[in-house]
Design an enzyme around this catalytic site. Structure first.
Site, PDB file in Angstrom:
ATOM      1  N   TYR A 436       0.825  -1.098   0.136  1.00 27.59           N
ATOM      2  CA  TYR A 436       0.063  -0.032   0.006  1.00 27.59           C
ATOM      3  C   TYR A 436       0.817   1.113  -0.095  1.00 27.59           C
ATOM      4  O   TYR A 436       0.605   2.193   0.601  1.00 27.59           O
ATOM      5  CB  TYR A 436      -0.999  -0.131   1.437  1.00 27.59           C
ATOM      6  CG  TYR A 436      -1.640  -1.271   1.589  1.00 27.59           C
ATOM      7  CD1 TYR A 436      -2.143  -2.313   0.202  1.00 27.59           C
ATOM      8  CD2 TYR A 436      -1.975  -1.762   2.803  1.00 27.59           C
ATOM      9  CE1 TYR A 436      -3.013  -3.163   0.574  1.00 27.59           C
ATOM     10  CE2 TYR A 436      -2.624  -3.065   2.894  1.00 27.59           C
ATOM     11  CZ  TYR A 436      -3.054  -3.680   2.078  1.00 27.59           C
ATOM     12  OH  TYR A 436      -3.873  -4.907   1.944  1.00 27.59           O
ATOM     13  N   HIS A 437       1.758   0.812  -0.819  1.00 25.84           N
ATOM     14  CA  HIS A 437       2.941   2.415  -0.899  1.00 25.84           C
ATOM     15  C   HIS A 437       3.118   2.957  -2.339  1.00 25.84           C
ATOM     16  O   HIS A 437       4.311   3.055  -2.717  1.00 25.84           O
ATOM     17  CB  HIS A 437       4.467   1.721  -0.537  1.00 25.84           C
ATOM     18  CG  HIS A 437       3.983   1.516   1.047  1.00 25.84           C
ATOM     19  ND1 HIS A 437       5.443   0.731   1.585  1.00 25.84           N
ATOM     20  CD2 HIS A 437       3.416   1.885   1.837  1.00 25.84           C
ATOM     21  CE1 HIS A 437       5.191   0.347   2.857  1.00 25.84           C
ATOM     22  NE2 HIS A 437       3.952   1.034   3.198  1.00 25.84           N
ATOM     23  N   PRO A 438       1.905   3.483  -2.856  1.00 24.76           N
ATOM     24  CA  PRO A 438       2.081   3.922  -4.300  1.00 24.76           C
ATOM     25  C   PRO A 438       2.997   5.267  -4.399  1.00 24.76           C
ATOM     26  O   PRO A 438       2.777   5.773  -3.553  1.00 24.76           O
ATOM     27  CB  PRO A 438       0.630   4.020  -4.810  1.00 24.76           C
ATOM     28  CG  PRO A 438      -0.029   4.143  -3.660  1.00 24.76           C
ATOM     29  CD  PRO A 438       0.471   3.366  -2.722  1.00 24.76           C
TER      30      PRO A 438
END
Ligand SMILES: Cc1cc2nc3c(=O)[nH]c(=O)nc-3n(C[C@H](O)[C@H](O)[C@H](O)COP(=O)(O)OP(=O)(O)OC[C@H]3O[C@@H](n4cnc5c(N)ncnc54)[C@H](O)[C@@H]3O)c2cc1C
Length: 499
Positions: A436-438
């Site tokens: 969840y680190h775009p």
């Protein structure tokens, strides 16, 4: 006369910093616009309750396009005051200094490690660390899990990794940015510290700061080569607001999405959706980077204690044979009985997770429809480059080696998935998911693929900047939130002519 000096779009990690810092100058009028609500719920406050944010009203709750053999991956994003920092897992870690130096030498002068250090320090309060390198009085209060309260499985993983030769560091964000570490968590007095809590809420009484929540910014008002404001829909009613400068802080999905909806992006793709081209900028939405993760699932014979922190607590940064200047692999526990989608979760148990933190794969963010608010096509490109499969295989080997040590075996945990003796490569393709680190979709730099220049101006236009995770040229080889805070701190300085 525009109504505001600055409109900040998105009150996430970066947007709260920007609104608070800009409005410190009482001559500056600031409007902050956020799609989500203003509540501070229990799940946003109690650290161990953070997974309850996923799928809640505070989450955009979108999914990716199909990834490898795993299908669409869950892709939560904060939709509330504080954005990701209000719903995330609270890890507060910088990347390796060489990563930022690569930004600077790769076309983003001013964003090297020594350039960013004052802004990292300004954003945080990290007692017990080297005050030359870490902040002592910034708004975000951080600390590692207290030794007496550390989860026994996290301790066993740390001990196992140490036993097989992993170095140990007392500060991944300090002088020794690799090894096994009890990382700082954005938790103080037993509660989460989001950028809304630490920056925005204390500033809400300022007469020069207007904050509106619960409405959607639908586009940018561009006249000629200048952005004059934004269009929005609030309570079902369309409207406009004008400003001398608009700052997009809608995140690595939201910021490129708004540029594209406003006709700023690759001309062919915009025309194919019937959008008028305002600026032909090939890089908008390209260069999407994220950290792929694969969980090794363990089952326990008896119930495990509950984490008093974020179900993670200890993070280990190491280099695989493919590493290029800094660690490219992270190993950490998820102290909950989960399994990858498609695999049965144990009744009691936990996971040890491998994450590629310097991925070679690149993906993209595209519009599925010209309608504002429609979910975009999010493709982080997990495992598109086979080197990332090799890194994850190295990660699973490392996890299994640590789990085979006496110190870990004493926990009594046994491997459920992929299962003893099962080869990892097939499992990796089926089990890959997102950390969840775009990042990276409005890449900062020079050249035809850059979206913003090194002072964050969107190519060729005046009155429009981007300042959030999307400007990272290369994704941090660590959790991104601490770096987003520093980006926003420096951006505020640039906007006020102080940096
Ligand atoms: C579940 C989860 C766990 C994570 N765990 C960690 C962790 O432990 N440590 C870490 O460092 N990072 C973690 N991250 C990542 C981190 O939170 C993000 O990198 C960071 O929040 C990005 O900040 P940002 O300002 O770029 O965007 P965001 O914080 O996402 O902010 C963007 C804001 O813009 C708003 N917005 C978007 N479009 C519009 C629009 N059209 N109109 C109005 N408003 C709009 C959004 O609602 C949002 O509030 C996690 C993320 C998630 C989702």
């Amino acid at each position: 006369m525009p109504e505001f000096d600055f409109i900040v779009v998105g009150a996430g990690t970066a947007g709260c910093v920007l609104a608070a810092r800009l409005s410190e100058d009482d001559r500056v009028r600031v409007l902050l616009l956020e799609a989500g609500g203003a509540d501070r719920t229990r799940a946003m406050t109690v650290p161990s309750a953070w997974p309850e944010n996923l799928g809640s009203d505070a989450d955009w709750a979108q999914v990716t396009t199909p990834q490898a053999e795993a299908g669409p991956a869950l892709y939560p994003r904060g939709r509330t005051l504080g954005g990701g920092s209000a719903i995330n897992a609270m890890g507060h870690v910088r990347a390796h200094p060489a990563l930022y130096d690569g930004w600077a030498s790769g076309g983003a002068p001013g964003w090297g490690y020594r350039d960013l250090l004052p802004y990292f320090r300004r954003s945080e309060q990290a007692p017990g660390h080297d005050p030359e390198l870490r902040g002592t009085d910034g708004p975000i209060r951080v600390a590692p899990a207290a030794p007496a309260d550390r989860h026994p499985v996290a301790q066993a993983l740390a001990g196992g990794l140490e036993a097989i030769g992993c170095p140990v560091t007392d500060d991944l964000s300090g002088a020794r940015p690799e090894g096994v570490a009890w990382v700082d968590l954005a938790i103080a007095d037993g509660e989460r510290v989001s950028s809304a809590d630490a920056y925005l809420r204390p500033a809400l009484g300022r007469p020069n700061l207007v904050v509106r929540t619960g409405g959607l910014v639908t586009g940018l008002d561009v006249r000629g080569d200048s952005c004059a404001g934004v269009s929005y829909v609030w309570d079902g009613i369309p409207g406009h607001a004008s400003a001398a400068e608009v700052v997009l802080a809608a995140g690595a999905v939201g910021s490129p999405q708004l540029l594209l909806l406003s006709g700023i992006g690759p001309a062919g793709a915009l025309r194919a959706l019937g959008l008028d081209v305002v600026a032909d900028l090939a890089g908008v939405g390209q260069n999407l980077q994220d950290h792929p993760v694969v969980m090794v699932t363990y089952q326990a014979a008896a119930a495990l204690p509950r984490s008093r922190y974020n179900h993670g607590e200890v993070y280990t940064a190491v280099r695989t044979e493919l590493a290029n200047g800094y660690p490219d692999l992270q190993v950490f526990p998820i102290l909950r009985p989960l399994a990858a989608p498609g695999f049965d979760a144990p009744a009691v148990g936990c996971n040890l997770v491998a994450a590629v933190v310097a991925p070679s794969s690149r993906g993209s963010l595209r519009l599925a429809s010209p309608v504002p608010g429609a979910a975009p096509l999010i493709d982080p490109g997990f495992l598109a480059d086979p080197r990332d499969v090799d890194r994850l295989e190295a990660g699973l080997d490392l996890i299994r080696a640590a789990a085979a040590t006496d110190v870990f075996q004493a926990t009594g945990l046994t491997e459920l998935w992929p299962g003893p003796g099962a080869g990892p490569r097939d499992y990796i393709g089926r089990a890959v998911g997102s950390y969840y680190h775009p990042a990276g979709t409005c890449r900062m730099g020079v050249g035809p693929d850059a979206v913003v220049d090194p002072v964050l101006r969107v190519g060729g236009l005046s009155g429009l900047r981007v300042a959030d995770a999307s400007v990272m040229p290369v994704i941090t080889n660590a959790h991104p939130n601490a770096t987003v805070l520093a980006i926003a701190e420096r951006a505020a300085g640039l906007l006020l002519g102080q940096a």
